[in-house]
Design an enzyme around this catalytic site. Structure first.
Site: not given
Length: 347
Positions: A44, A125, A143
């Protein structure tokens, strides 16, 4: 409608999920392995503002060198920064190290979205994505791909960034209580593969029957993006300083804060996103101009002139001589790798 959307999407994901090195197969149970949240977190962080194709080799390199968060936490800063070179947005790499060390001290990753948000470099996020994907918690993951899918599904016509509150609320309304991680990844895959920015493939979309933008006939118009601000042009100079007839080149490490912070680089004249460089050479000599390279940053476009000098004099400041034959392995930031290639080509 809510259950129908998530059910349709998860059924599609079960058949069409992308096979990625940091993912489990759809519906697979979460592993009882402390390296699992590490892999999710690492992916991520790497994927922020970067494409999947660009991230894959970096992810594989990092997990081979540092297979868990404890190993990464113990790694020297310069080794991590060198391994990150070319992936861009180097503040992410600095936060990666800070976060790894904090997690190692804690004895592992926290499992809740709120706690994850407190770690260095993790915003809303990333915290939500890790909570959902690594720990199976229901979290609303938004996202750019999810933003696009949701804006079209619900025909949210307010321009960004003002529309994000409505987009998040709408995404929350269709996020299921179970398989939240698969749902988040399904939304990402749908945006990446089908509900694309231009020419969305609506005939292949499992949510076509629910999509208000498709019904209106113009899904590609959403989400509405703000007008782009002009990006300033900047200029600077990088110095290719060699000795022993060009066998070794002088490299420096940039300050920890600021553009390309902590990265190995060629010395330069102090350019920044806010100002041009001074153009002043760092030591006297018979300098040659080799040409220039162009590089785009978020806040500026840079034209970097490359000047070369072979000398017996020690350059000012801290740095190190490195064999020119090993320059590809030096971990130079992308901008300076471009400058090095220009120098090696003789301008």
């Amino acid at each position: 409608m809510t259950a129908s959307i998530s059910d349709h999407l998860l059924a599609w994901y079960d058949k069409h999920a992308r096979a990625l090195p940091w993912r489990l197969p759809p519906g697979a149970p979460l592993p009882d392995d402390p390296a699992w949240p590490y892999r999710v977190w690492l992916s991520e962080v790497m994927l922020q503002q970067t494409t999947v194709a660009a991230v894959k080799p970096y992810f594989e390199k990092f997990t081979a060198l540092w297979p868990d968060v404890t190993a990464l936490a113990a790694a020297p800063d310069d080794a991590v920064m060198a391994a990150w070179a070319g992936l861009g947005y180097y503040s992410r790499a600095r936060n990666l190290m800070k976060c790894a060390r904090e997690v190692a001290v804690r004895g592992g990753f926290p499992t809740t979205e709120a706690e994850l948000r407190q770690l260095p470099g993790l915003g809303d996020y990333a915290a939500a994505a890790i909570a959902a994907i690594a720990f199976g918690q229901r979290a609303v993951v938004v996202d750019a791909n999810v933003e696009r899918v949701t804006a079209r599904l619900f025909a949210i016509t307010d321009p960004l960034p003002g529309a994000r509150k409505a987009i998040r609320a709408a995404t929350a309304g269709i996020t299921p209580a179970t398989r939240a991680g698969d749902f988040a990844q399904a939304m990402m895959d749908l945006g990446a593969q089908t509900c694309t920015t231009r020419s969305p493939r609506c005939l292949l979309c499992p949510l076509r029957a629910h999509c208000r933008a498709h019904a209106a006939g113009a899904p590609e118009r959403l989400p509405v993006k703000p007008a782009k601000k002009p990006v300033p042009e900047r200029s600077g100079t990088a110095f290719w300083i060699t000795r022993q007839g060009g066998a070794e080149v002088w490299l420096v490490t940039r300050p920890g804060k600021g553009m390309l912070g902590g990265m190995r680089a060629l010395p330069d004249d102090g350019w920044s996103a806010r100002a041009d460089g001074s153009g002043m050479v760092p030591l006297a000599g018979d300098w040659r101009e080799l040409g220039a390279v162009r590089h785009g940053f978020t806040h500026a476009q840079l034209t970097l002139r490359v000047m070369a000098l072979d000398t017996d004099s020690p350059p000012p400041g801290e740095g190190q001589w490195r064999p020119v034959s090993q320059i590809e392995d030096a971990g130079l930031a992308t901008l300076f790798a471009k400058a090095a290639r220009l120098a090696l080509a003789g301008g």
